[in-house]
Design a protein around this motif. Structure first.
Motif, mmCIF file in Angstrom:
data_model
loop_
_atom_site.group_PDB
_atom_site.id
_atom_site.type_symbol
_atom_site.label_atom_id
_atom_site.label_comp_id
_atom_site.label_asym_id
_atom_site.label_seq_id
_atom_site.Cartn_x
_atom_site.Cartn_y
_atom_site.Cartn_z
ATOM 1 N N LYS A 98 34.344 13.283 25.346
ATOM 2 C CA LYS A 98 34.170 14.196 24.296
ATOM 3 C C LYS A 98 35.438 13.918 23.561
ATOM 4 O O LYS A 98 36.006 14.362 22.570
ATOM 5 N N ASN A 99 35.889 12.927 24.270
ATOM 6 C CA ASN A 99 37.558 11.715 23.763
ATOM 7 C C ASN A 99 36.547 11.239 21.675
ATOM 8 O O ASN A 99 37.518 10.467 21.501
ATOM 9 N N PHE A 100 35.552 11.333 21.484
ATOM 10 C CA PHE A 100 35.234 10.117 20.980
ATOM 11 C C PHE A 100 34.934 10.269 19.822
ATOM 12 O O PHE A 100 33.707 11.635 19.744
ATOM 13 N N THR A 101 35.026 9.858 18.573
ATOM 14 C CA THR A 101 33.862 10.838 17.685
ATOM 15 C C THR A 101 33.251 9.617 16.820
ATOM 16 O O THR A 101 33.564 8.724 17.102
ATOM 17 N N ILE A 102 32.814 9.764 15.525
ATOM 18 C CA ILE A 102 32.009 8.639 15.197
ATOM 19 C C ILE A 102 33.014 8.292 14.249
ATOM 20 O O ILE A 102 32.384 6.721 14.015
ATOM 21 N N ARG A 103 34.166 8.521 13.719
ATOM 22 C CA ARG A 103 34.663 7.339 13.211
ATOM 23 C C ARG A 103 35.527 6.854 14.067
ATOM 24 O O ARG A 103 35.946 5.716 13.592
ATOM 25 N N ASP A 104 35.751 7.013 15.106
ATOM 26 C CA ASP A 104 36.245 5.789 16.353
ATOM 27 C C ASP A 104 35.082 4.640 16.341
ATOM 28 O O ASP A 104 34.924 3.677 16.728
ATOM 29 N N ILE A 105 33.537 4.992 16.497
ATOM 30 C CA ILE A 105 32.922 4.085 16.303
ATOM 31 C C ILE A 105 32.573 3.527 15.102
ATOM 32 O O ILE A 105 32.420 2.373 15.289
ATOM 33 N N ALA A 106 32.977 4.199 14.139
ATOM 34 C CA ALA A 106 33.026 3.440 13.133
ATOM 35 C C ALA A 106 33.548 2.109 12.940
ATOM 36 O O ALA A 106 34.372 1.075 12.159
ATOM 37 N N SER A 107 35.344 2.882 13.322
ATOM 38 C CA SER A 107 36.553 1.644 13.807
ATOM 39 C C SER A 107 36.201 0.705 14.175
ATOM 40 O O SER A 107 36.743 -0.676 13.722
ATOM 41 N N VAL A 108 35.589 0.864 15.508
ATOM 42 C CA VAL A 108 35.292 -0.378 16.556
ATOM 43 C C VAL A 108 34.370 -1.041 15.701
ATOM 44 O O VAL A 108 34.718 -2.442 16.148
ATOM 45 N N PHE A 109 33.383 -0.798 15.153
ATOM 46 C CA PHE A 109 32.321 -1.533 14.906
ATOM 47 C C PHE A 109 33.248 -3.015 13.239
ATOM 48 O O PHE A 109 32.978 -3.478 13.119
ATOM 49 N N TRP A 110 33.902 -1.865 12.707
ATOM 50 C CA TRP A 110 34.525 -2.896 11.857
ATOM 51 C C TRP A 110 35.907 -3.717 12.231
ATOM 52 O O TRP A 110 35.154 -5.463 11.936
ATOM 53 N N GLN A 111 35.862 -3.397 13.581
ATOM 54 C CA GLN A 111 36.681 -4.693 14.409
ATOM 55 C C GLN A 111 35.779 -6.056 14.677
ATOM 56 O O GLN A 111 36.359 -6.631 14.859
ATOM 57 N N VAL A 112 34.697 -5.323 14.592
ATOM 58 C CA VAL A 112 33.592 -6.665 15.646
ATOM 59 C C VAL A 112 33.236 -6.952 14.445
ATOM 60 O O VAL A 112 33.238 -8.231 14.369
ATOM 61 N N VAL A 113 33.630 -6.295 13.410
ATOM 62 C CA VAL A 113 32.486 -7.310 11.970
ATOM 63 C C VAL A 113 33.344 -8.235 11.725
ATOM 64 O O VAL A 113 33.676 -9.223 11.043
ATOM 65 N N PHE A 114 35.047 -8.239 11.502
ATOM 66 C CA PHE A 114 35.998 -8.319 11.072
ATOM 67 C C PHE A 114 36.416 -9.995 12.417
ATOM 68 O O PHE A 114 36.604 -10.091 11.932
ATOM 69 N N GLN A 115 35.945 -9.256 13.393
ATOM 70 C CA GLN A 115 36.239 -10.800 14.551
ATOM 71 C C GLN A 115 35.559 -11.711 14.266
ATOM 72 O O GLN A 115 35.429 -12.788 14.788
ATOM 73 N N LEU A 116 34.062 -10.831 13.600
ATOM 74 C CA LEU A 116 33.803 -12.414 13.623
ATOM 75 C C LEU A 116 33.728 -12.788 12.401
ATOM 76 O O LEU A 116 32.473 -13.811 12.121
ATOM 77 N N LYS A 117 34.566 -12.673 11.401
ATOM 78 C CA LYS A 117 34.932 -13.185 10.768
ATOM 79 C C LYS A 117 33.757 -13.379 9.589
ATOM 80 O O LYS A 117 34.175 -14.296 8.326
ATOM 81 N N ILE A 118 33.564 -11.915 9.402
ATOM 82 C CA ILE A 118 32.814 -11.165 8.397
ATOM 83 C C ILE A 118 33.558 -10.440 7.115
ATOM 84 O O ILE A 118 34.138 -9.519 7.866
ATOM 85 N N GLU A 119 34.238 -10.937 5.807
ATOM 86 C CA GLU A 119 34.877 -10.790 5.330
ATOM 87 C C GLU A 119 34.225 -9.749 4.526
ATOM 88 O O GLU A 119 35.103 -8.275 3.913
ATOM 89 N N SER A 120 33.361 -9.260 4.418
ATOM 90 C CA SER A 120 32.057 -8.459 3.645
ATOM 91 C C SER A 120 30.857 -8.148 3.896
ATOM 92 O O SER A 120 30.344 -9.381 4.670
ATOM 93 N N LEU A 121 30.312 -6.763 3.974
ATOM 94 C CA LEU A 121 28.714 -6.402 4.473
ATOM 95 C C LEU A 121 28.544 -6.105 2.728
ATOM 96 O O LEU A 121 28.697 -5.943 1.728
ATOM 97 N N PHE A 122 26.711 -7.125 2.800
ATOM 98 C CA PHE A 122 25.778 -7.109 1.529
ATOM 99 C C PHE A 122 26.001 -5.023 2.018
ATOM 100 O O PHE A 122 25.235 -4.676 0.918
ATOM 101 N N ALA A 123 25.276 -4.807 3.202
ATOM 102 C CA ALA A 123 24.338 -3.320 3.381
ATOM 103 C C ALA A 123 25.128 -3.166 4.164
ATOM 104 O O ALA A 123 24.491 -4.022 5.605
#
Length: 328
Positions: A98-123
């Motif tokens: 109950k500590n977690f929200t969808i916004r938390d998941i979206a935020s950590v997904f962006w951390q993964v994307v940027f750590q993988l050196k992906i600057e932008s997503l096509f979709a």
């Protein structure tokens, strides 16, 4: 063969200001090597995982070589929602769900994307819970996604959704067979009376003398119990009621007017979980402030699960999105 990759998130700050350190996240990639092709992020649904294609892939009819999302041209990235248990690592379980929200998941997904050196997503594409995460990702990084494709979902939790999350939570916390019983209830949200009538027609199984609909529901409950963990189900279910891209922000039209992405809202006309009428209302609001928002509708008797059944219609909707930048 499963090829899970791990990435460590050093600092994950939750919406409630809690900071989690050194969290292990697991992901898979398919198609072209990272850094060599446009990237499509696929967000999984409540009981899904990162294996979107292959022998056990749950979206093989949409993604793969010569499919609508063509792995000969795109890099497909899929990240496991932390705590979904797919990595089998007990110490990576998130217990206090109950500590977690969808916004938390979206935020950590962006951390993964940027750590993988992906600057932008096509979709960014996802159905149900995965689509809700896509909505939130578009707001967190309004200039970083070319196409946002939320399918059979919504940008906010309705009262109907909140009510059903509560029913599921009660079952998960009080039943002697929580996963099985919650799944039996959930399957009735994912299908329609018409779909079940079309499939079973009141037939009785001659082997056990039970109605076929009862056998089918029990089968899905037992199957999920074999591959899913209780803590995971509690978390995924809870996330559904935390969905709201306007929470702590402005009105919907103001929030989305900052998002540069093309937004393709895909509804199912008989969806009784995320109802199509809500998507229609969203579209009518957004098109007044944003020219590149589109509303598509899948026609089906099957309800919410149609995004996993009506592949021909879904492919027809999406082929113009994924085929516009090259010719097969």
């Amino acid at each position: 063969m499963l090829d899970l990759k791990k990435i460590v998130i050093k600092n994950w700050v939750l919406e409630n200001k809690t900071t989690l350190k050194n969290v292990n996240l697991f992901y898979e990639t398919f198609g072209q090597e990272l850094g060599t092709a446009p990237v499509v992020l696929v967000n999984h649904a409540l009981t899904g995982n990162s294996t979107v294609v292959g022998e056990n892939g749950w979206w093989n009819d949409l993604i793969g070589e010569n499919k609508t999302i063509d792995t000969k041209f795109y890099t497909v990235l899929a990240i496991n929602i932390p705590g979904n248990g797919f990595d089998g690592n007990e110490e990576n379980q998130i217990v206090d769900y109950k500590n977690f929200t969808i916004r938390d998941i979206a935020s950590v997904f962006w951390q993964v994307v940027f750590q993988l050196k992906i600057e932008s997503l096509f979709a960014v594409i996802g159905g149900s819970l995965g689509g809700a995460i896509a909505w939130e990702m578009s707001v967190l990084e309004p200039n970083s996604i070319e196409n946002v494709i939320p399918i059979a979902t919504d940008w906010k939790a309705t009262d109907w959704m909140i009510a059903n999350v509560l029913v599921q939570d009660v079952i998960l916390n009080n039943s002697s067979s929580p996963i099985q019983d919650a799944r039996v209830h959930a399957m009735l949200l994912y299908r329609t009376p018409e779909s079940l009538k079309n499939k079973f027609e009141g037939k009785v199984n001659p082997k056990n003398q039970r109605f076929e609909i009862e056998n089918w529901l029990c089968y899905h409950g037992e199957k999920l119990e074999q591959r899913f963990q209780l803590a995971s189900y509690k978390l995924m279910n809870h996330l559904l009621k935390t969905n709201d891209i306007t929470r702590g922000r402005e009105r919907l039209e103001n929030v989305i007017s900052n998002v540069k992405s093309n937004i393709h809202i895909v509804s199912i006309d008989t969806d009784r979980f995320f109802v199509a009428k809500e998507d229609k209302e969203t579209y009518e609001v957004l098109r007044k402030v944003k020219s590149n928002v589109y509303h598509h509708k899948i026609q089906s008797i099957h309800g919410h699960d149609a995004f996993l059944i009506e592949y021909k219609q879904l492919n027809e909707i999406l082929e113009n999105v994924f085929n516009i930048i090259y010719i097969k």
